[in-house]
Design a protein around this motif. Structure first.
Motif, PDB file in Angstrom:
ATOM      1  N   ALA A 164       0.584  -1.441  -0.145  1.00  0.00           N
ATOM      2  CA  ALA A 164      -0.353  -0.160   0.403  1.00  0.00           C
ATOM      3  C   ALA A 164       0.921   1.064  -0.288  1.00  0.00           C
ATOM      4  CB  ALA A 164      -0.904  -0.104   1.402  1.00  0.00           C
ATOM      5  N   PHE A 165       1.889   1.182   0.891  1.00  0.00           N
ATOM      6  CA  PHE A 165       2.701   2.582   0.467  1.00  0.00           C
ATOM      7  C   PHE A 165       3.209   2.767  -0.832  1.00  0.00           C
ATOM      8  CE2 PHE A 165       2.543   2.378   5.258  1.00  0.00           C
ATOM      9  CZ  PHE A 165       2.717   4.263   5.802  1.00  0.00           C
ATOM     10  N   ILE A 166       4.055   2.003  -1.191  1.00  0.00           N
ATOM     11  CA  ILE A 166       3.858   1.822  -2.207  1.00  0.00           C
ATOM     12  C   ILE A 166       3.290   2.625  -3.585  1.00  0.00           C
ATOM     13  CG2 ILE A 166       4.844   0.438  -4.796  1.00  0.00           C
ATOM     14  CD1 ILE A 166       6.150  -1.630  -3.395  1.00  0.00           C
ATOM     15  N   GLU A 167       2.114   1.933  -3.316  1.00  0.00           N
ATOM     16  CA  GLU A 167       1.202   2.612  -4.508  1.00  0.00           C
ATOM     17  C   GLU A 167       0.525   4.386  -4.127  1.00  0.00           C
ATOM     18  OE1 GLU A 167      -3.789   1.731  -5.883  1.00  0.00           O
ATOM     19  OE2 GLU A 167      -2.338   0.252  -3.652  1.00  0.00           O
ATOM     20  N   LEU A 168       0.445   4.464  -2.983  1.00  0.00           N
ATOM     21  CA  LEU A 168       0.889   5.829  -2.263  1.00  0.00           C
ATOM     22  C   LEU A 168       2.197   6.165  -2.329  1.00  0.00           C
ATOM     23  CD1 LEU A 168      -0.716   7.725  -0.465  1.00  0.00           C
ATOM     24  CD2 LEU A 168       1.161   6.987   1.693  1.00  0.00           C
ATOM     25  N   ALA A 169       3.359   6.166  -3.486  1.00  0.00           N
ATOM     26  CA  ALA A 169       3.765   7.225  -3.420  1.00  0.00           C
ATOM     27  C   ALA A 169       4.104   6.962  -5.050  1.00  0.00           C
ATOM     28  CB  ALA A 169       5.124   5.972  -3.388  1.00  0.00           C
ATOM     29  N   ILE A 170       3.601   6.132  -5.319  1.00  0.00           N
ATOM     30  CA  ILE A 170       3.356   6.285  -6.986  1.00  0.00           C
ATOM     31  C   ILE A 170       2.194   7.681  -7.088  1.00  0.00           C
ATOM     32  CG2 ILE A 170       2.138   5.149  -9.398  1.00  0.00           C
ATOM     33  CD1 ILE A 170       3.743   2.318  -8.022  1.00  0.00           C
ATOM     34  N   LYS A 171       1.387   7.029  -6.612  1.00  0.00           N
ATOM     35  CA  LYS A 171      -0.077   7.787  -6.711  1.00  0.00           C
ATOM     36  C   LYS A 171       0.410   9.065  -6.487  1.00  0.00           C
ATOM     37  CE  LYS A 171      -4.784   5.255  -5.019  1.00  0.00           C
ATOM     38  NZ  LYS A 171      -4.951   5.351  -6.219  1.00  0.00           N
ATOM     39  N   ALA A 172       1.400   9.181  -5.702  1.00  0.00           N
ATOM     40  CA  ALA A 172       1.922  11.277  -4.881  1.00  0.00           C
ATOM     41  C   ALA A 172       3.224  11.903  -5.827  1.00  0.00           C
ATOM     42  CB  ALA A 172       2.415  10.977  -3.662  1.00  0.00           C
ATOM     43  N   THR A 173       3.508  10.542  -5.794  1.00  0.00           N
ATOM     44  CA  THR A 173       4.756  10.924  -7.347  1.00  0.00           C
ATOM     45  C   THR A 173       3.931  11.803  -8.297  1.00  0.00           C
ATOM     46  OG1 THR A 173       5.909   9.718  -6.524  1.00  0.00           O
ATOM     47  CG2 THR A 173       6.465  10.896  -8.064  1.00  0.00           C
TER      48      THR A 173
END
Length: 387
Positions: A164-173
């Motif tokens: 979930a943190f990887i997906e959050l990072a992709i969304k935020a970048t």
């Protein structure tokens, strides 16, 4: 904890320095540095990640560059970020958030659940060492948008923290921005991480992966296997390239090859601008399992420092023989030392190699697969088209 309990106006410089030297981001003092899937990150590992990104950015960060640390703890990554950057740090634990805000007052430290942070396509860099194996359980209607890595049932969104943190990072970048995380090795092969591997393949260029030795977190009582993965969010103007892997030649080490194919005949898909993925296996992190220094030369440098130059030049090793992804994987997240590099690890040296993506200099849509300016050109064209 007595320091944390003070009013901010009463906290002295001596208090701040004590926190800087002793607080582990897990609510206690060394060696009690594990709490709920969070591990205190050695400062030189955090420094390496920041410096690798600096190298990938042409040797310096742009003034006002935007950084996000979505699980900052006491802020070990913040220590190495540029003073003129726009730094946002998220932290769920109130004590750790207060420590981070005291140590790094220039950063915007936000107390709260990272998954409620709603900035999308905004940050040039998302970095950190997110919690591993922690169950995420949050009210689905509180999320700012949907998460492919979380399963929603009865109004609750659930899943594993690292995915979930990887997906959050992709969304935020922002498109063209970088993600650099310390992650458990299982991301590369566990069936539970299949969704996030698919997500990475669909949204990111894979830049590099660095295997860390089991002694990296020995000081906090664990030998968990971890890798540093560096990704770059693909811009919308990059086209997909479908490829199939094969081999030529006989003997113990046949040559891996790649051919561009129609989607129906392909093994996997990459994007235009994808270089061979730089892989490194670090064997010495600077100390042994008992925390004793392994610095032979007394210069304070480790193998991580030795490989930094690769991130300021080309990420393909000179005279390297790129190999296909491990066991026919459709990605390059499995960091597994190839047979022809085994001797380096056995000798206590770091091994480095490249994972074949689009070929050995073959022409792809009019560009060479070994043109390492291609990716930057794609990002530049996208940014200019938006002006």
């Amino acid at each position: 904890m007595a320091i944390i309990g003070k009013d901010r106006a009463d906290i002295t410089e001596e208090d701040v320095e004590f926190l800087r030297a002793n607080y582990t981001s897990a609510g206690g003092l060394i060696p009690n540095a594990y709490s709920g899937g969070a591990f205190f990150t050695p400062t030189h590992v955090a420094r390496f990640i920041v410096e690798a990104l600096r190298g990938l950015s042409g040797g310096s960060f742009a003034e006002g560059a935007r950084f996000l640390e979505p699980s900052c703890g006491s802020g070990v990554f913040l220590e190495h970020l540029p003073e003129d950057g726009e730094v946002t740090a998220l932290e769920l634990d109130e004590t750790s958030a207060k420590v981070a805000s005291l140590l790094y007052p220039a950063a915007n430290v936000i107390l709260g659940d990272a998954f409620l942070h709603d900035r999308r396509d905004y940050y040039e860099y998302v970095i950190g060492n997110p919690p591993y194996g922690v169950p995420i359980d949050i009210a689905a209607d509180e999320l700012p948008d949907g998460f492919a890595t979380l399963t929603t049932a009865k109004g609750r969104a659930k899943g594993k923290s690292e995915s979930a943190f990887i997906e959050l990072a992709i969304k935020a970048t922002k498109p063209g921005g970088y993600i650099a995380f310390v992650l458990p090795k299982g991301i590369g092969y566990n069936s539970q991480a299949a969704k996030v591997r698919d997500l990475i393949r669909e949204t990111c260029w894979h830049v590099a992966s660095v295997e860390l030795p089991g002694t990296t977190f020995a000081h906090v009582g664990t030998t968990i296997s971890t890798d540093i993965h560096i990704l770059r969010k693909v811009t919308p103007n990059a086209r997909k390239v479908y490829v199939k892997y094969g081999q030529r030649g006989n003997g113990r080490f046949p040559v891996d090859i790649v051919e561009q194919m129609d989607e129906s005949a392909a093994d996997t898909v990459w994007y235009e601008g994808q270089p061979p993925v730089f892989h490194v296996a670090i064997t010495d992190i600077g100390y042994d399992k008992d925390g004793k220094s392994t610095d032979k030369y007394g210069d304070g440098l480790t193998q991580l420092d030795e490989i930094l130059e690769a991130f300021t030049d080309t990420l393909v090793r000179e005279n390297c023989d790129p190999i296909a992804p491990v066991n026919g994987a459709s990605h390059a997240l499995n960091v597994k030392v190839p047979p022809h590099e085994d001797w380096r690890v056995k000798a206590g040296l770091y091994a480095y190699w490249n994972v074949l993506t689009l070929g050995r200099g073959e022409e792809i849509n009019g560009e060479s697969s070994f043109d390492f300016d291609w990716q930057d050109l794609i990002v530049t064209q996208y940014n200019e088209g938006r002006r």
